[in-house]
Design a protein around this motif. Structure first.
Motif, PDB file in Angstrom:
ATOM      1  N   PRO A  62     -16.161   1.523  -4.220  1.00  0.00           N
ATOM      2  CA  PRO A  62     -16.208   2.047  -2.838  1.00  0.00           C
ATOM      3  C   PRO A  62     -15.525   1.128  -1.836  1.00  0.00           C
ATOM      4  O   PRO A  62     -15.100   1.582  -0.775  1.00  0.00           O
ATOM      5  N   PHE A  63     -15.438  -0.163  -2.149  1.00  0.00           N
ATOM      6  CA  PHE A  63     -14.805  -1.105  -1.218  1.00  0.00           C
ATOM      7  C   PHE A  63     -13.441  -1.581  -1.718  1.00  0.00           C
ATOM      8  O   PHE A  63     -12.912  -2.567  -1.222  1.00  0.00           O
ATOM      9  N   GLY A  64     -12.876  -0.903  -2.709  1.00  0.00           N
ATOM     10  CA  GLY A  64     -11.566  -1.305  -3.204  1.00  0.00           C
ATOM     11  C   GLY A  64     -11.704  -2.344  -4.294  1.00  0.00           C
ATOM     12  O   GLY A  64     -12.775  -2.525  -4.891  1.00  0.00           O
ATOM     13  N   SER A 119      -3.287  -6.392   9.181  1.00  0.00           N
ATOM     14  CA  SER A 119      -3.572  -6.800   7.800  1.00  0.00           C
ATOM     15  C   SER A 119      -3.816  -5.610   6.873  1.00  0.00           C
ATOM     16  O   SER A 119      -3.569  -5.707   5.674  1.00  0.00           O
ATOM     17  N   LYS A 129       0.815  -1.224   0.000  1.00  0.00           N
ATOM     18  CA  LYS A 129       0.000   0.000   0.000  1.00  0.00           C
ATOM     19  C   LYS A 129       0.843   1.265   0.000  1.00  0.00           C
ATOM     20  O   LYS A 129       0.293   2.344  -0.105  1.00  0.00           O
ATOM     21  N   MET A 151      -7.389  -2.275  14.428  1.00  0.00           N
ATOM     22  CA  MET A 151      -7.689  -2.066  12.999  1.00  0.00           C
ATOM     23  C   MET A 151      -9.187  -2.308  12.728  1.00  0.00           C
ATOM     24  O   MET A 151      -9.825  -1.528  12.029  1.00  0.00           O
ATOM     25  N   ARG A 174      -6.941  -7.243  -2.341  1.00  0.00           N
ATOM     26  CA  ARG A 174      -6.958  -6.406  -1.138  1.00  0.00           C
ATOM     27  C   ARG A 174      -8.293  -5.682  -0.954  1.00  0.00           C
ATOM     28  O   ARG A 174      -8.383  -4.713  -0.191  1.00  0.00           O
ATOM     29  N   ALA A 187     -12.208  -6.351   3.504  1.00  0.00           N
ATOM     30  CA  ALA A 187     -12.579  -7.637   4.096  1.00  0.00           C
ATOM     31  C   ALA A 187     -13.945  -7.552   4.775  1.00  0.00           C
ATOM     32  O   ALA A 187     -14.561  -8.584   5.054  1.00  0.00           O
ATOM     33  N   VAL A 201     -24.507   0.033   7.766  1.00  0.00           N
ATOM     34  CA  VAL A 201     -25.000   1.296   7.202  1.00  0.00           C
ATOM     35  C   VAL A 201     -26.503   1.187   6.911  1.00  0.00           C
ATOM     36  O   VAL A 201     -27.281   2.101   7.209  1.00  0.00           O
ATOM     37  N   THR A 226     -19.885   7.163   5.298  1.00  0.00           N
ATOM     38  CA  THR A 226     -20.985   6.951   4.342  1.00  0.00           C
ATOM     39  C   THR A 226     -22.293   7.511   4.900  1.00  0.00           C
ATOM     40  O   THR A 226     -23.046   8.213   4.210  1.00  0.00           O
ATOM     41  N   ILE A 262      -8.341 -12.861   9.790  1.00  0.00           N
ATOM     42  CA  ILE A 262      -9.451 -11.944  10.122  1.00  0.00           C
ATOM     43  C   ILE A 262     -10.694 -12.154   9.256  1.00  0.00           C
ATOM     44  O   ILE A 262     -11.775 -11.709   9.625  1.00  0.00           O
ATOM     45  N   ARG A 276      -4.663 -11.735   6.761  1.00  0.00           N
ATOM     46  CA  ARG A 276      -5.955 -11.641   6.062  1.00  0.00           C
ATOM     47  C   ARG A 276      -6.740 -12.952   6.258  1.00  0.00           C
ATOM     48  O   ARG A 276      -7.956 -12.938   6.453  1.00  0.00           O
TER      49      ARG A 276
END
Ligand code: HEM
Length: 439
Positions: free
Chosen positions: A379-381, A94, A78, A251, A385, A388, A397, A263, A109, A106
């Motif tokens: 929005p979540f990548g 992670s 990153k 984290m 990666r 998660a 939300v 959000t 978790i 990863r």
């Protein structure tokens, strides 16, 4: 005909020409969004050269897929700069680990927050949303909903990890400390990017370090308390211990809360500025707290949330640092160069979206999403990666939205102007001050 086509919610006015490399970095330290000129919403790839390093922006779905999915092995890190900004608070968790270390963490978790098991957290979502509703009902005058949602969603994570006996005040303290940490942390290490030792950052680092230590100390005390814990904590304890366990739990509390709280904050602003949308959401939502199985039925509310994440992606910039030399289109990438994907730009790209800055929840209704390129909305990548906790995040939300948008009206506080500001995440500068009244 689209009834909200003409509503363009707040965004910074684009610069009329690109800044110089150093000028851009100086501005990016205060707000990453301030550096993008008008043509950044049209370009496919952009590059900036600093002494000793190139920064490349992948601004088309094909290049984004290439870098973040196909060439994950080269671009999985990153970046040292993001690692430095976050390590004081989340250790080597992670979120910023890479290589075999990342793969092992990863794997530890992910199972406890797998989409198939999210229903078990539903009571935590409802309890925290009801507590936030209670705060709104008692509020007198305007409320900083950014702070209220940060506390409410941190409460969800605390309940999910530690169970019902966790004190409620911990949520506000952790959320406030992390907000102060983000204000203090050096998010763009100007000197480091040019390969120089940081000559100015030590003052901010000292303050950020104190805040990080306070936050980690509080979570460490919760971990030390005897008690049954929760299945989530038991699953983490089965594969992690000591500092590695503390890193992942901190984290979880921060990554799990940040995206969802932001959000909700932008969605509440949109509801405040566009009452017809707020009324249409309220009309489809139930009076009583929803069951988990009810959530897929709130199609319009979900579309508003998705459109809110398009216009204001909580993680507005993803940075990766090349581990090996590579070539992207006509650019030679050297080891250590930085490649960015910028959801803020991709989500508003003129070739990918009609009326890109306009608020149109209809973009996410029915078949419309299937008409767009897959990597235009992140929005979540993206890639290995990818977030998660995406299913957990969408569910928390949705429950907050179902309870709060049914019961309350939101309006901008008199004299308040929302201003998007991107440092570690895309938050409103100075908070989000809204008048909240019962429907
Ligand atoms: C609406 C809510 C959320 C949003 C918008 C969001 C967004 C993101 C994004 C964009 C990334 C990728 C960042 C990058 O590639 O640089 C990410 C990573 C991550 N998120 Fe989320 N997130 C949310 C909720 C959650 C929740 C609830 C959890 C955990 C309970 C979580 C845990 C993580 C983790 C562990 C990563 C790192 C994944 C890795 O690097 O392997 N997130 N999130």
């Amino acid at each position: 005909m689209n009834d909200v086509a003409d509503f363009v919610p707040p965004m910074p006015t684009p610069a009329w020409r690109p800044p110089t490399a150093i000028g851009g970095l100086l501005r990016a330290r205060r707000d990453v969004l301030s550096i993008f000129p008008a043509d950044a919403y049209r370009r496919q790839v952009m590059s900036t050269r600093l002494p000793g390093r190139m920064i490349l922006v992948a601004n088309t779905p094909e290049v984004v897929r290439d870098v973040f999915v196909t060439k994950h092995a080269i671009y999985q890190r990153k970046s040292r700069f993001l690692e430095d900004a976050l390590r004081p608070v989340i250790g080597g968790s992670s979120f910023i680990a890479w290589g075999d270390d990342w793969a092992a963490k990863r794997a530890a978790i992910s199972p406890p927050i797998h989409p198939s098991g999210i229903a078990q957290f539903h009571p935590c979502y409802v309890q925290a949303a009801e507590e936030t509703a209670g705060d709104f009902a008692r509020a007198d005058g305007s409320v900083d909903v950014a702070a209220a949602f940060a506390t409410g969603i941190t409460r969800v994570l605390l309940l999910s990890v530690f169970g019902p006996s966790v004190p409620r005040e911990d949520a506000a303290i952790i959320a406030e400390t992390f907000t102060a940490y983000q204000d203090a942390a050096e998010v763009v290490d100007l000197f480091g990017l040019m390969g120089l030792p940081d000559m100015l950052g030590w003052i901010t680092r000292r303050r950020a370090g104190r805040l990080a230590a306070a936050l980690r100390g509080r979570v460490a005390r919760l971990l030390d308390e005897p008690g049954p814990g929760t299945p989530l904590l038991a699953a983490l304890r089965a594969s992690l211990s000591g500092d590695a366990l503390l890193d992942e739990v901190v984290m979880f509390l921060l990554a799990g809360a940040e995206g969802a709280a932001i959000t909700l904050t932008w969605t509440a602003m949109l509801a405040a500025m566009h009452p017809a949308t707020a009324d249409r959401m309220a009309a489809e939502l139930p009076d009583a707290p929803p069951d988990y199985a009810d959530l897929p039925g709130f199609a319009f509310t979900r579309a508003v949330i998705q459109e809110s994440m398009r216009l204001y992606p909580p993680v507005a910039v993803f940075a990766r640092q090349a581990l090996k030399p590579d070539r992207i289109r006509r650019w030679d990438v050297r080891e250590g160069d930085i490649v960015l994907a910028v959801p803020w730009l991709l989500h508003r790209h003129e070739q990918l979206w009609e009326a890109p800055h306009a608020f149109r929840p209809e973009r996410f209704l029915g078949d419309a999403p299937r008409q767009r390129p897959r990597f235009a909305y992140l929005p979540f990548g993206i890639g290995p990666r990818i977030c998660a906790g995406a299913a957990f995040g969408m569910a928390e939300v949705s429950v907050f939205a179902a309870i709060l948008f049914r019961r309350f009206r939101f309006a901008l506080a008199p004299g308040f102007t929302p201003r998007p500001n991107c440092r570690l995440a895309l938050r409103p500068k100075g908070g989000m001050w809204l008048v909240v009244t019962r429907r």
